[in-house]
Each structure stands twice: as C-alpha cells, then as structure tokens.
Design a protein around this motif. Sequence first.
Motif, PDB file in Angstrom:
ATOM      1  N   ARG B  14       0.658  -0.824  -0.355  1.00 41.05           N
ATOM      2  CA  ARG B  14       0.132   0.250  -0.328  1.00 41.05           C
ATOM      3  C   ARG B  14       1.002   1.290  -0.447  1.00 41.05           C
ATOM      4  NH1 ARG B  14      -5.486  -0.807   0.816  1.00 41.05           N
ATOM      5  NH2 ARG B  14      -5.838  -2.880   1.299  1.00 41.05           N
ATOM      6  N   THR B  15       0.543   2.605  -0.290  1.00 37.17           N
ATOM      7  CA  THR B  15       0.807   3.483  -0.554  1.00 37.17           C
ATOM      8  C   THR B  15       1.374   3.851   0.949  1.00 37.17           C
ATOM      9  OG1 THR B  15      -0.540   4.170  -2.036  1.00 37.17           O
ATOM     10  CG2 THR B  15       0.674   6.548  -1.068  1.00 37.17           C
ATOM     11  N   THR B 115      -0.212   0.060  -4.482  1.00 42.55           N
ATOM     12  CA  THR B 115      -1.712   0.591  -4.421  1.00 42.55           C
ATOM     13  C   THR B 115      -2.423   1.325  -3.697  1.00 42.55           C
ATOM     14  OG1 THR B 115      -2.517  -0.972  -2.852  1.00 42.55           O
ATOM     15  CG2 THR B 115      -2.289  -1.857  -5.267  1.00 42.55           C
TER      16      THR B 115
END
Lengths: 113, 115
Positions: B14-15, B115
Amino acid sequence: AQSVTQLGSHVSVSEGALVLLRCNYSSSVPPYLFWYVQYPNQGLQLLLKYTTGATLVKGINGFEAEFKKSETSFHLTKPSAHMSDAAEYFCAVRTGGGNKLTFGTGTQLKVEL
Amino acid sequence: DVKVTQSSRYLVKRTGEKVFLECVQDMDHENMFWYRQDPGLGLRLIYFSYDVKMKEKGDIPEGYSVSREKKERFSLILESASTNQTSMYLCASSSTGTRSAYEQYFGPGTRLTVT
C-alpha cells in the motif's frame, strides 16, 4: 558518456527466417558490448559479449553478433528463427567505473508460424 | 553456475508502506546492482554496491535506499512506497575479475505493485 540505441522496439519474423536485431552504441572508451535475453517473467540471461579480439562473437542458442567500430554497431543475428526465440532482447555497453552497464530500451522479438 | 535469488516474485504493498526487497548471490561477487524495468524504458540503475557497506547512486535513486551488510546480500528499501514505484525490480551481481569483467548475472525479478 556511454549510451545504447536499439532500433525497433518490436520485431516480428517468421519461423525459419533470419533474425536481425539492431544495436548502435556511443562510448568514449573502448567498448565492451553485451546482448541479454529476457523470457517472460524471468530475469536477464547473457547471450554473448564482446570485449576485445575477434569482432564476430558467437553466443548461446545459435545467436551471433558482429562488432563494427566504423559503424558503432553491434547487431545481433540468428540465421533461422525458432518459436522459442520469442523474448525481449537488450543490448548493453560498459559504463565507466564500478563495472556498470548501460542498457538499451529493448527489442521484443515475435516469431510467427 | 551463478545464482542470484530475490526474496519475492510478486509483491503488493500500500502507498506509504516501507518495502524491503532482498537479493542474495552465491558466487562471492564484489559488485551488486538494483535496477527497475519499465516498458519502453529498459533497465535503469537505481543503486549499486562494489563492496560491503559501500554504495553509489545510480541514475534514479530518488525514493530508494540500499543496504549491504554482507557480501552476498543487497537490499533495496522503499522508505515510503508510492504508486509510481510500481515496477519490475531486478537485482544483478558481477565479479571484478578480468575474465568476466562487466558480465552481470540477474535474479528472476520482483514485480512490485503499489496500490
């Protein structure tokens, strides 16, 4: 500075036909030149290399390349393409110190029946 | 045969996460490299190391750091992953020896999706 230009991002040949993938380089020092092949979802594998000596270099899987200083070229050839040759091919030239290489942008070879 | 292994073939993060990509080679090579590969751009050098604890920036080091505490292991770190770091990451190693100078051996790659 060293650089590599690969002409044609996609090349398509028929099975049994000649494969010719083009690579031109720029180098301020005597070039060491390499061709690598990358099959789908894999890392790069060395096909052949030129450092010094004989200008026609033979590699694995029937590939060869000729170093032409006057043309600053190192084109990759194979007399008869096989379906298993379908892959991406990268030309590379040594870059200054630290054993670094500069890679071209790659040529995707497609082999058709 | 030289073997270069990478810790993961596929990774989804994840970001903002901190991401570690590990690379191990078994041929006692002095030099190790991290590249990212993007369609149409070829391979671009992120960082390389020519000895334990030694590192140099490559062409695109921004957003990355590396660590080499042991000769056989070279780690790539994304301090805070961003979507523009979605890419294929390739590790390579080479010897400084004359006979195989500049000849790099590659791992299978890690396809990272952020993502």
